[in-house]
Scaffold this motif. Structure first.
Motif: not given
Length: 571
Positions: A44-73
């Motif tokens: 829904g927000q292909p260009d302007g979305l940024r995720w804010v989280w404490a630690d990419t190394a802890r959060v992002y692998p969960v999304l990657l394992d589910a086949g989801v990739r984000v553009r920015r954080c």
């Protein structure tokens, strides 16, 4: 749009934030629904979305394992490390509202080990980064920390540059997680065959392979030490001295200076022993899974901003085993190496037009010869490395006056950084990463020297320490800025690769993706039919990175780009 994310017991809480980091809407989802929720917001927000989280190394692998990739954080822990005690922005590590000020800071990263005597360039070696606070912060803490960081950046005297550094560091965290998830294509059969050719068959019950054992026997016989363990310096050094060799250590560079029949066998043993320990069968069993090497990268793991690794040793893949890095059937590896990156970065930082002119081509060192600065290309490389690392003697020291006359702005920049370091002033990279403080004991001794309280021995030691620290800061500003350029290069390339290829199984289908990074080198795994487009994308991303950092300054960031089936073919 900004969306903050944090665990809350069995659920995940998310907050949509306005441009200033203030919550405007909140959501709660179950962990199993999180990937789909994130994927929907990404669409829904292909260009302007940024995720804010404490630690990419802890959060992002969960999304990657589910086949989801984000553009920015926005990675709060990595950005905190940049902003704390930054030259251009102060960020107080305040506890969340209502929190215990004495509790571990959940966003802090442990400081690298202080460099010590005798060589301050040890500070540039790869250091493991570890999280200081183990507790995961809740959503209110994440939102509050982002607000502090956002205000620190926006009120900085160099906000635009610091904003780019924060974005680049955070996208680097995404790339690091994706590199581990996707893995580097690895042929275990080729690796095993290489080890067998060099070391002999894999021992069934541990112990030394036959080639190492044969060399060990030759070493024992030459030193008349039948029970010697060549792997033990405490045994080897006395054995060498009993044989009449004045060895100060068992390091390779010292052994190479000695004249004795044992030396060739000993040097060969040490080389093969390192291969077995660092990249032997046990390493392959631990780190190569399902035909992929999956190391753990640490963005910003070195004080200059360079990456490090924790396990896997991906930043030190020796040439002997690179043939095991092989593309899948129907795919290719596109290998790109930035040519003489640090001198080009120095030319851009200093705005040195003469040096920038030398950088307009594939070989900056050859251009120095063409400009008449030095007589031979080998001299150009030695001279430039001397400028970057502070050589004052030998060939480098002799050539420095020529470089200074030819490139006064560039040499002046690193000389000023060295003078700042010698006075224990902190320096920063182009985008604003600040050098660490010198060891407190060094600064205290320097204070005593300045105030006339140091005796002769202490004065000599203090001057030596300040020179060492000046060598460190001289290189810090250039190496750190080169690391920033590399982050921008990878970030731009990652965006470009998302637009190539189509998803699908089987040979030749899929999207090109980054699979390896080594300071100034990247590998892209791509369907064979897209290799030419990937080569163009890599070159375009390098040019874009130069513009992002240095605007219109006329410095070319030349690349050596090759499409191959295995990594060793690119050498």
């Amino acid at each position: 749009m900004l969306i903050a994310l944090a665990r809350d017991g069995p659920s995940v809480r998310l907050a949509e934030l306005d441009a200033g980091g203030r919550p405007i809407a909140e959501h709660t989802v179950s962990p199993d629904r999180l990937p789909a929720w994130v994927a929907e917001r990404e669409r829904g927000q292909p260009d302007g979305l940024r995720w804010v989280w404490a630690d990419t190394a802890r959060v992002y692998p969960v999304l990657l394992d589910a086949g989801v990739r984000v553009r920015r954080c926005h990675d709060l822990r990595l950005v905190r490390a940049i902003l704390t005690d930054n030259l251009h922005a102060e960020l107080a590590p305040a506890a969340p509202d209502g929190g215990d000020p004495a509790a571990p800071d959940p966003f802090a990263v442990a400081a690298p080990t202080e460099p010590g005597e005798p060589d301050l360039l040890d500070a540039l070696e790869e250091l493991e980064g570890t999280v200081a606070g183990r507790d995961e912060p809740d959503l209110s803490a994440v939102v509050a920390e982002f607000g502090r960081q956002w205000r620190a950046v926006e009120t900085s005297s160099r906000a635009a540059r610091l904003r780019l550094l924060v974005a680049a560091e955070s996208v680097g965290a995404l790339i690091a997680a994706e590199l581990r998830h996707d893995g580097l294509p690895w042929d275990v059969g080729t690796h095993d065959a290489t080890l067998t050719r060099l070391l002999g068959p894999r021992p069934r019950f541990g112990g030394r392979p036959v080639v190492l054992e044969t060399l060990a026997d030759r070493i024992r016989a030459a030193l008349d030490a039948p029970t010697l363990n060549p792997d033990s310096p405490t045994e080897l050094l006395p054995a060498l001295r009993r044989a009449g060799l004045e060895a100060g250590s068992t390091r390779q560079h010292e052994l190479e200076q000695l004249d004795h029949p044992v030396i060739p066998a000993l040097l060969e043993y040490k080389k093969l022993s390192r291969l077995l320990a660092a990249n032997g069968w046990a390493w392959m069993d631990s780190w190569v899974v399902d035909g992929r090497l999956r190391p753990e990268y640490l963005p910003g793991g070195v004080v200059t901003g360079r990456w490090a690794t924790r396990g896997g040793g991906a930043l030190q893949l020796p040439k002997q085993i690179r043939g095991a890095v092989r593309a899948d059937p129907g795919w290719r590896l596109v290998v790109a190496d930035a040519a003489q990156l640090e001198p080009r970065v120095l030319a851009a930082m200093a705005g040195d037009r003469a040096m920038a002119a030398a950088a307009q081509g594939a070989d900056l060192y050859a251009a120095l010869v063409g400009q008449g600065v030095v007589a031979e290309r080998s001299q150009a490389k030695v001279a430039m490395l001397g400028a970057l690392y502070g050589a004052t003697s030998g060939t480098s020291g002799q050539l420095m006056p020529r470089l200074t006359r030819a490139y006064p702005e560039a040499i002046g920049l690193v000389e000023q950084a060295a003078r700042d370091g010698e006075a224990y002033r902190r320096v920063s990279t182009w985008l604003g990463r600040c050098s660490p403080e010198a060891p407190e004991s060094w600064r205290e001794l320097h204070r005593r020297l300045v105030e006339g309280e140091a005796d002769v021995a202490d004065a000599q030691r203090s001057r030596r320490q300040s020179r060492d620290w000046g060598r460190f800061t001289r290189n810090f500003v250039v190496q750190g800025t080169a690391a920033e350029w590399a982050l921008c290069w990878m970030g731009a390339l990652r965006t470009a690769l998302r637009e190539l290829g189509t998803e699908g199984p089987g040979p030749g289908l899929g999207r090109p993706h980054l699979v390896y990074f080594l300071h100034d080198e990247v590998l892209v795994h791509t369907p064979a039919g897209l290799a030419a487009q990937v080569e163009v994308a890599i070159a375009d991303a390098a040019a874009q990175a130069g513009r992002m950092l240095f605007g219109s300054r006329p410095v070319e960031f030349a690349l050596d780009v090759r499409t191959v089936e295995s990594y060793d073919e690119a050498a």
